[in-house]
Write an enzyme that holds these catalytic residues in place. Structure first.
Site, mmCIF file in Angstrom:
data_model
loop_
_atom_site.group_PDB
_atom_site.id
_atom_site.type_symbol
_atom_site.label_atom_id
_atom_site.label_comp_id
_atom_site.label_asym_id
_atom_site.label_seq_id
_atom_site.Cartn_x
_atom_site.Cartn_y
_atom_site.Cartn_z
ATOM 1 N N PHE A 151 0.846 -1.199 0.000
ATOM 2 C CA PHE A 151 0.000 0.000 0.000
ATOM 3 C C PHE A 151 0.882 1.250 0.000
ATOM 4 O O PHE A 151 0.614 2.218 0.705
ATOM 5 C CB PHE A 151 -0.937 -0.008 1.212
ATOM 6 C CG PHE A 151 -1.858 -1.203 1.244
ATOM 7 C CD1 PHE A 151 -2.994 -1.255 0.447
ATOM 8 C CD2 PHE A 151 -1.567 -2.298 2.044
ATOM 9 C CE1 PHE A 151 -3.831 -2.369 0.453
ATOM 10 C CE2 PHE A 151 -2.401 -3.415 2.063
ATOM 11 C CZ PHE A 151 -3.534 -3.455 1.264
ATOM 12 N N LYS A 205 -6.469 -5.356 -1.706
ATOM 13 C CA LYS A 205 -5.667 -4.381 -2.450
ATOM 14 C C LYS A 205 -6.504 -3.665 -3.516
ATOM 15 O O LYS A 205 -6.519 -2.438 -3.609
ATOM 16 C CB LYS A 205 -4.481 -5.111 -3.095
ATOM 17 C CG LYS A 205 -3.743 -4.329 -4.128
ATOM 18 C CD LYS A 205 -2.983 -3.177 -3.513
ATOM 19 C CE LYS A 205 -2.476 -2.252 -4.576
ATOM 20 N NZ LYS A 205 -1.190 -1.711 -4.334
ATOM 21 N N CYS A 261 -1.047 2.847 -10.742
ATOM 22 C CA CYS A 261 -1.878 1.986 -9.882
ATOM 23 C C CYS A 261 -3.384 2.188 -10.077
ATOM 24 O O CYS A 261 -4.078 1.269 -10.524
ATOM 25 C CB CYS A 261 -1.512 2.214 -8.428
ATOM 26 S SG CYS A 261 0.244 1.978 -8.134
ATOM 27 N N ARG A 328 3.276 7.788 -15.923
ATOM 28 C CA ARG A 328 2.320 6.786 -16.403
ATOM 29 C C ARG A 328 0.883 7.233 -16.133
ATOM 30 O O ARG A 328 0.538 7.608 -15.025
ATOM 31 C CB ARG A 328 2.603 5.428 -15.751
ATOM 32 C CG ARG A 328 3.830 4.774 -16.356
ATOM 33 C CD ARG A 328 4.171 3.496 -15.654
ATOM 34 N NE ARG A 328 4.776 3.748 -14.359
ATOM 35 C CZ ARG A 328 5.148 2.788 -13.508
ATOM 36 N NH1 ARG A 328 4.948 1.523 -13.819
ATOM 37 N NH2 ARG A 328 5.704 3.081 -12.359
HETATM 38 C C1 UGA Z 1 -1.717 4.489 -4.789
HETATM 39 C C2 UGA Z 1 -2.243 4.210 -3.369
HETATM 40 O O1 UGA Z 1 -2.426 5.463 -2.679
HETATM 41 C C3 UGA Z 1 -1.276 3.348 -2.575
HETATM 42 O O2 UGA Z 1 -1.835 3.033 -1.310
HETATM 43 C C4 UGA Z 1 -1.058 2.043 -3.361
HETATM 44 O O3 UGA Z 1 -0.122 1.198 -2.708
HETATM 45 C C5 UGA Z 1 -0.514 2.378 -4.739
HETATM 46 O O4 UGA Z 1 -1.465 3.218 -5.420
HETATM 47 C C6 UGA Z 1 -0.341 1.079 -5.475
HETATM 48 O O5 UGA Z 1 -1.338 0.423 -5.770
HETATM 49 O O6 UGA Z 1 0.800 0.629 -5.626
HETATM 50 P P1 UGA Z 1 0.067 6.156 -5.874
HETATM 51 O O7 UGA Z 1 -0.368 5.621 -7.197
HETATM 52 O O8 UGA Z 1 1.515 6.313 -5.590
HETATM 53 O O9 UGA Z 1 -0.507 5.246 -4.679
HETATM 54 O O10 UGA Z 1 -0.555 7.610 -5.765
HETATM 55 P P2 UGA Z 1 -1.641 8.360 -4.863
HETATM 56 O O11 UGA Z 1 -0.944 9.287 -3.949
HETATM 57 O O12 UGA Z 1 -2.616 7.451 -4.262
HETATM 58 O O13 UGA Z 1 -2.357 9.240 -5.990
HETATM 59 C C7 UGA Z 1 -2.998 8.619 -7.099
HETATM 60 C C8 UGA Z 1 -3.628 9.659 -7.990
HETATM 61 O O14 UGA Z 1 -4.744 10.251 -7.360
HETATM 62 C C9 UGA Z 1 -2.701 10.808 -8.371
HETATM 63 O O15 UGA Z 1 -2.911 11.123 -9.727
HETATM 64 C C10 UGA Z 1 -3.157 11.948 -7.472
HETATM 65 O O16 UGA Z 1 -2.880 13.212 -7.975
HETATM 66 C C11 UGA Z 1 -4.639 11.662 -7.403
HETATM 67 N N1 UGA Z 1 -5.304 12.227 -6.208
HETATM 68 C C12 UGA Z 1 -5.010 11.763 -4.980
HETATM 69 C C13 UGA Z 1 -6.271 13.203 -6.384
HETATM 70 O O17 UGA Z 1 -6.568 13.638 -7.515
HETATM 71 N N2 UGA Z 1 -6.907 13.683 -5.282
HETATM 72 C C14 UGA Z 1 -6.636 13.232 -4.031
HETATM 73 O O18 UGA Z 1 -7.283 13.716 -3.070
HETATM 74 C C15 UGA Z 1 -5.658 12.254 -3.872
#
Ligand code: UGA
Length: 459
Positions: A151, A205, A261, A328
């Protein structure tokens, strides 16, 4: 404990280094010789804050090493983690070729009764498949398989590993549970441990990522409504999120979710549901809405700033979020492509992801070294990734170098009044557009508005 990690990608590298930090002896294997030799000389194939220091530290302590020899990695390991890529097919289904390949590669070298732990994100049922592949290759069923999803968020992966919200251990043999408990013993005092069936761990997950994506997608639709009724999505979500049953996290509206992800995992979850006759309609709707968002935002830029083919747009940020070089499924990248397809020219900046984006973004795209340079001669400027550096831009000075006056803050990062004070027409997400006072005055007196302010005066 001796542990092996198969795959030196983002997950394998971070998890391997963190497990070594917990005191284990970790050997990371990768099929790519180049990657292994790079890692041996301390070069990181990805940018993750703190990872290079951690790899150096645990490497110097003799607890982390790299190899392209599967048998050396696996021999004597109490557990072998699979952390290889699981890309998606066009149908949304996960392509398990690398998982299958890794299982087949390690099978002959595994010690009898050792444990294979699936770390990569996979669909429900994959552990069973891995067990079968290994048993077939070995000619006997003497290997345990477990699921231990990660996670970790890019950009804060080390902290997420060391202080997780929970650790999920999916297993079906008590001995597998004991090995997993030992591996994570050092984290047991700081994190709840969920011991589940293998299928439940695999599902957890996907369900977690799908739910987070739903929160974001919901916030984005609420933002659209806020724009239509003069609301403020930030204020609404602040108040809504104070309800502990809801929570404020992942309710920040923006250009849509991206990365390696959420897009892939939500599609895979939808595929799992459909193929088992248990459709995940909520997630299906979110996937579709998120897919439409970059084009909608590109259209908003073009209409809002009254742009024509040949106009120049400055783009601040191309990474899918801040603190990563990952592009990505980045919404910023997709917006950039739509703008180029509409005949616009781009001036772009990203502190980390420019190198990756240069390779994939073709057309009239000029990369600049400093955020300030993005504004030069631009008819409109768009902030698409929430890099902290962008908060510090001197908007007053930067705006003077523009040809137009429209600024689109798709992360709601900047102070709206400061942007307006700098003479910019400030468009953001889920809030009313702010028009500078001189344009307001001209509009009220019925006079001609400045170039490129025409569209803004209609809002
Ligand atoms: C996400 C999950 O948060 C992790 O818990 C998980 O382990 C990971 O995927 C995975 O499956 O390996 P990540 O892809 O690094 O992590 O990024 P996030 O910080 O979750 O953000 C994902 C997307 O959502 C980004 O584009 C971000 O800008 C967007 N986001 C996030 C929003 O638009 N608004 C928010 O409030 C939060």
């Amino acid at each position: 404990m001796k542990l092996a990690m198969i795959g030196a990608g983002y997950v394998g590298l971070t998890t391997g280094a963190c497990l070594a930090q917990l005191g284990h002896d970790v050997v990371i294997f990768d099929i790519s010789r180049d990657r292994i030799s790079q890692l041996r000389t301390g070069q990181m194939p990805i940018f993750e804050p703190g990872l290079d220091d951690l790899v150096r530290e645990v490497g110097a302590a003799g607890r982390l090493s790299f190899t392209d020899d599967a048998s050396r990695a696996v021999k004597g390991a109490a557990a072998v983690f699979l952390a290889v890529g699981t890309p998606s097919r066009d149908s949304g289904e996960i392509d398990l070729a690398q998982i299958d390949g890794a299982a087949a590669t390690i099978a002959p070298h595994l010690d009898a009764k050792s444990l294979v732990v699936i770390k990569s994100t996979v669909s429900v049922g994959t552990a069973r498949r891995v067990r079968e592949i290994i048993a077939q290759r070995r000619g006997r069923s003497d290997i345990m398989v477990a699921s231990n999803p990660e996670f970790l968020r890019e950009g804060s992966a080390i902290a997420d590993f060391m202080k997780p919200d929970r650790i999920v251990l999916g297993f079906d043999q008590p001995q597998a549970g004991r090995v997993l408990d030992q591996i994570y013993a050092a984290l047991a005092p700081v994190a709840p441990i969920c011991r589940t069936s293998i299928a439940d761990a695999e599902l957890t997950k996907h369900v977690a990522n799908a739910f987070l994506a739903v929160k974001i997608g919901f916030a984005n639709e609420v933002a659209d409504l806020c724009e239509a009724v003069d609301g403020d999505v930030g204020a609404v979500m602040e108040a809504v999120g104070l309800d502990r049953r809801i929570g404020r996290a992942f309710l920040s509206a923006g250009p849509g979710y991206g990365g390696s992800c959420f897009p892939k995992d939500t599609r895979a979850f939808v595929h799992s549901g459909r193929s088992r006759n248990a459709p995940q309609r909520v997630v299906e709707a979110i996937v579709a809405a998120n897919g439409r968002r970059p084009l909608q935002l590109a259209q908003r830029i073009i209409a809002g700033a009254d742009l024509e083919p040949g106009s120049t747009v400055g783009l601040l940020g191309i990474a899918f979020k801040a603190n990563t070089d990952d592009i990505r499924e980045s919404p910023a990248l997709q917006i950039a492509r739509h703008l180029l397809a509409a005949g616009l020219r781009l001036r772009l900046h990203d502190p980390r992801a420019a190198r990756n984006a240069r390779q994939v973004l073709t057309g009239s795209a000029e990369w600049v070294e400093s955020p300030r340079d993005v504004f030069k001669g631009a008819d409109a400027v768009v902030l698409a990734t929430e890099w902290e550096d962008y908060r510090g831009i001197d908007l007053r000075a930067a705006s003077r170098t523009m040809s137009g006056r429209h600024f689109f803050d798709f992360r709601n990062l900047l102070d709206p009044e400061a942007a307006r004070g700098a003479g910019l027409v400030y468009h953001s997400i889920g809030r009313a557009t702010l028009v500078p006072r001189d344009i307001e005055r001209t509009r009220r007196s019925g006079g001609a508005v400045l170039p490129h302010a025409a569209a803004a005066s209609k809002v």
